[in-house]
Design a protein around this motif. Structure first.
Motif, short mmCIF file in Angstrom:
data_model
loop_
_atom_site.label_atom_id
_atom_site.label_comp_id
_atom_site.label_asym_id
_atom_site.label_seq_id
_atom_site.Cartn_x
_atom_site.Cartn_y
_atom_site.Cartn_z
N PRO A 84 6.74 -9.58 -6.24
CA PRO A 84 6.09 -9.86 -7.81
C PRO A 84 5.28 -8.58 -8.15
CG PRO A 84 4.79 -10.92 -6.20
CD PRO A 84 5.87 -10.56 -5.52
N THR A 85 4.97 -8.30 -9.42
CA THR A 85 4.37 -7.16 -9.95
C THR A 85 2.91 -6.86 -9.31
OG1 THR A 85 3.80 -8.36 -11.83
CG2 THR A 85 5.71 -6.82 -11.98
N SER A 86 2.22 -8.29 -8.88
CA SER A 86 0.97 -8.37 -8.51
C SER A 86 1.07 -7.54 -6.94
CB SER A 86 0.65 -9.59 -8.29
OG SER A 86 1.41 -10.30 -7.29
N LEU A 87 2.07 -7.39 -6.28
CA LEU A 87 2.02 -6.51 -5.10
C LEU A 87 2.82 -5.29 -5.38
CD1 LEU A 87 2.16 -9.31 -2.22
CD2 LEU A 87 0.28 -8.00 -2.97
N CYS A 88 3.81 -5.05 -6.20
CA CYS A 88 4.60 -3.95 -6.03
C CYS A 88 4.03 -2.84 -6.24
CB CYS A 88 5.67 -4.09 -7.11
SG CYS A 88 7.03 -2.80 -6.91
N PRO A 89 4.10 -1.90 -5.14
CA PRO A 89 3.39 -0.47 -5.61
C PRO A 89 3.91 0.23 -6.82
CG PRO A 89 4.85 -0.36 -3.62
CD PRO A 89 4.75 -1.93 -4.07
N TYR A 90 2.93 1.09 -7.50
CA TYR A 90 3.66 1.57 -8.79
C TYR A 90 3.27 2.82 -8.96
CZ TYR A 90 4.26 2.30 -13.75
OH TYR A 90 4.67 3.06 -14.85
N ASN A 91 4.18 3.72 -9.67
CA ASN A 91 4.02 5.06 -9.80
C ASN A 91 4.70 5.32 -11.06
OD1 ASN A 91 3.92 7.71 -10.13
ND2 ASN A 91 3.84 8.25 -7.91
N GLU A 92 4.14 5.96 -12.02
CA GLU A 92 4.71 6.22 -13.10
C GLU A 92 5.86 7.22 -13.32
OE1 GLU A 92 1.59 9.43 -15.17
OE2 GLU A 92 1.71 7.54 -15.96
N LYS A 93 5.87 7.88 -12.30
CA LYS A 93 6.90 8.84 -11.78
C LYS A 93 8.13 8.35 -11.17
CE LYS A 93 3.89 12.97 -12.15
NZ LYS A 93 3.59 14.30 -11.36
N ASP A 104 7.96 2.51 -19.46
CA ASP A 104 9.35 3.44 -19.93
C ASP A 104 10.22 3.64 -18.41
OD1 ASP A 104 8.87 3.40 -22.37
OD2 ASP A 104 8.00 5.39 -22.58
N ASN A 105 9.42 3.61 -17.49
CA ASN A 105 10.08 3.84 -16.13
C ASN A 105 10.61 2.47 -15.51
OD1 ASN A 105 7.52 3.02 -15.48
ND2 ASN A 105 7.51 4.01 -13.64
N VAL A 106 10.43 1.34 -16.09
CA VAL A 106 10.86 0.08 -15.65
C VAL A 106 12.12 -0.47 -16.71
CG1 VAL A 106 10.40 -2.30 -15.15
CG2 VAL A 106 8.63 -0.43 -14.76
N ASP A 122 10.66 10.48 -6.40
CA ASP A 122 11.99 10.57 -5.72
C ASP A 122 12.35 9.15 -5.43
OD1 ASP A 122 12.01 13.34 -5.36
OD2 ASP A 122 10.88 13.26 -3.54
N ASP A 123 11.90 7.97 -5.77
CA ASP A 123 11.87 6.89 -5.49
C ASP A 123 12.52 6.02 -6.43
OD1 ASP A 123 10.82 7.13 -2.81
OD2 ASP A 123 8.90 6.26 -3.44
N ILE A 124 13.69 5.40 -6.31
CA ILE A 124 14.23 4.30 -7.27
C ILE A 124 14.20 3.06 -6.40
CG2 ILE A 124 16.34 3.56 -8.66
CD1 ILE A 124 17.26 6.63 -7.88
N ILE A 125 13.35 2.11 -7.10
CA ILE A 125 12.74 0.67 -6.75
C ILE A 125 13.73 -0.31 -7.26
CG2 ILE A 125 11.23 -0.76 -6.13
CD1 ILE A 125 9.27 1.62 -5.82
N VAL A 126 14.57 -0.96 -6.72
CA VAL A 126 15.43 -2.20 -7.15
C VAL A 126 14.70 -3.46 -6.76
CG1 VAL A 126 17.47 -3.34 -6.66
CG2 VAL A 126 17.72 -0.75 -6.74
N ALA A 127 14.17 -4.09 -7.74
CA ALA A 127 13.43 -5.16 -7.61
C ALA A 127 13.96 -6.44 -8.09
CB ALA A 127 11.97 -5.07 -8.36
N THR A 128 13.92 -7.59 -7.47
CA THR A 128 14.41 -8.86 -7.69
C THR A 128 13.66 -10.07 -7.11
OG1 THR A 128 16.04 -9.31 -5.97
CG2 THR A 128 16.80 -7.90 -7.97
N GLU A 152 0.90 -1.31 -0.08
CA GLU A 152 -0.09 -0.04 0.04
C GLU A 152 0.88 1.27 -0.04
OE1 GLU A 152 -2.36 -0.57 3.47
OE2 GLU A 152 -3.86 -2.03 2.36
N TYR A 153 2.12 1.14 -0.09
CA TYR A 153 2.80 2.26 -0.07
C TYR A 153 2.68 3.11 -1.07
CZ TYR A 153 7.20 4.83 -0.65
OH TYR A 153 8.20 6.01 -0.91
N LYS A 154 3.04 4.29 -1.23
CA LYS A 154 2.58 5.30 -2.57
C LYS A 154 4.09 5.85 -2.84
CE LYS A 154 -1.92 4.73 -2.03
NZ LYS A 154 -2.70 3.87 -2.85
N PRO A 155 4.78 5.05 -3.88
CA PRO A 155 5.94 5.74 -4.39
C PRO A 155 5.78 7.01 -4.92
CG PRO A 155 5.58 3.61 -5.23
CD PRO A 155 4.23 3.98 -4.68
N THR A 156 6.97 7.84 -5.08
CA THR A 156 6.89 9.26 -5.58
C THR A 156 7.91 9.23 -6.49
OG1 THR A 156 8.59 10.14 -4.01
CG2 THR A 156 6.33 10.06 -3.17
#
Length: 381
Positions: free
Chosen positions: A180-189, A253-255, A106-112, A100-104
């Motif tokens: 996984p993408t099903s739970l990862c919070p997303y923001n196009e910015k 484009d942001n992934v 300012d966030d760079i999210i490293v996922a693996t 439920e986190y709301k990325p902004t």
């Protein structure tokens, strides 16, 4: 005489349980959240040394608990919306808060998926933001986990998500996730960097790591591989995880999508790509500094600044390092029957996926028998 002996035994058992309980309370107070990673190196060493001192006496109790709670079908885990995580570092509440986190912006999210280069990419981004001058010593952030929050587990280990600092001149947060993408919070910015690793190499590294942190709670080998080849695996299975993030990278484009083996073979090229993706400008001199500080040997020598989980009775008694090998060809060290099982599972799972498995991991793709091979296998008259 018998009564006296029973009383003595019971007294010893009660005192032992009280001792273990006191140790566990102390351990929890000094390792939960950022209580461990936020301390100085000397303070962390003192905590680890105290755990090492008590581990031989506490480990029998841990083994007893594992035996009493033994279930060959299940690992100690939390489950949130059909995605599981290790109970030692996560909970339903932490998964819910993370999703439920709301990325902004300012966030760079490293996922693996786990053990696929998470810490390595965090360090790359950390050093890019600091132009090769990142400081994880006592005069700086003290530890990578105090500079970079773990989205779905920050309530249990490392800096709290809300307190993850903004880094460098760009003032960006570096966050990590295994979602996984099903739970990862997303923001196009926000920016997302995904790292994939050969599935069999991932398996080998996960096996070492889970055996180290779970100790007697870890499943035996024949059950471990069945668990790995299922969506009940922590953070879902390798093909499910990769497929979702590949889809995001192709549509958004942001992934961006990186392969561990590419990073290993040509770190300079990948670092330049990541810098361009993040719009971070670096000089050749700054790049050289970054390449030194993301080198495997450099990071392994300074493992105390990068270890993922606080020390425990299980980890201090294990011979496995956090940076155990970092090989791009780790999959070749796995037993042939294990490789075959994993390759078949992944190949079948991704048979209708757009992820180019044959391009990146051709040895994983299930090979159909050729006409010539079929002819050779036919019995002669």
């Amino acid at each position: 005489m018998l009564v006296t002996t029973l009383v003595l035994v019971l007294t010893v058992l009660v005192l032992y349980v009280l001792y273990v309980g006191r140790f566990m309370r102390w351990h929890s107070m000094n390792t939960q959240g950022n209580a461990y990673f936020g301390k100085t190196l000397q303070e962390r060493r003192e905590i680890k040394n105290k755990i090492i001192k008590h581990a031989p006496f506490v480990s029998p109790f841990v083994r007893f608990l594992a035996l009493a709670a033994y279930n060959p079908e299940k690992m100690p885990k939390t489950t949130y919306k059909n995605v599981t995580g290790p109970m030692i570092t996560s909970s339903n509440d932490s998964f819910k808060a993370g999703s439920e986190y709301k990325p902004t912006e300012d966030d760079i999210i490293v996922a693996t998926q786990m053990r696929c280069g998470t810490t390595w990419m965090q360090q790359i981004v950390f050093e890019l933001l600091h132009k090769g001058e990142g400081d994880l010593t006592d005069t700086g952030y003290k530890h990578l986990n105090s500079a970079s929050a773990w989205i779905e587990c920050s309530q249990h280990t490392g800096v709290p998500l809300a307190d993850s600092p903004k880094l460098g001149d760009a003032q960006k947060r570096v966050l990590k996730t295994h979602f996984p993408t099903s739970l990862c919070p997303y923001n196009e910015k926000a920016k997302y960097i995904y790292v994939a690793r050969h599935p069999v190499s991932c398996y080998a590294s996960v096996h070492d790591f889970v055996s180290s942190i779970a100790g007697p709670f870890a499943p035996p080998p024949h059950q471990f591989i069945d668990w790995f080849c299922s969506d009940g695996f922590f953070w879902t299975s390798w093909p499910h995880h990769v497929n979702g993030w590949w889809d995001w990278s192709q549509k958004r484009d942001n992934v961006t999508f990186v392969h561990f083996e590419e990073l290993k073979a040509n770190p300079e090229n990948v670092v330049r790509q990541i810098a361009s993706f993040l719009n971070v400008k670096i000089t050749d001199e700054e790049l050289e500094k970054i390449l030194v500080k993301i080198d495997f040997a450099y990071m392994r020598e300074r493992e105390e600044y990068f270890e993922m989980v606080p020390p425990s009775v299980n980890t201090v008694m294990s011979k496995t390092h956090f940076f155990n090998g970092g090989k791009s060809n780790r999959h070749q060290e796995v037993q042939p029957h294990e490789r075959t099982k994993i390759n078949t599972f992944v190949s079948d799972y991704l048979s209708e996926s757009d992820y180019p498995l044959n391009t990146y991991y051709p040895d994983v793709v299930k090979q159909e028998p050729t006409i010539e091979a079929t002819e050779e296998l036919r019995p002669t008259a």
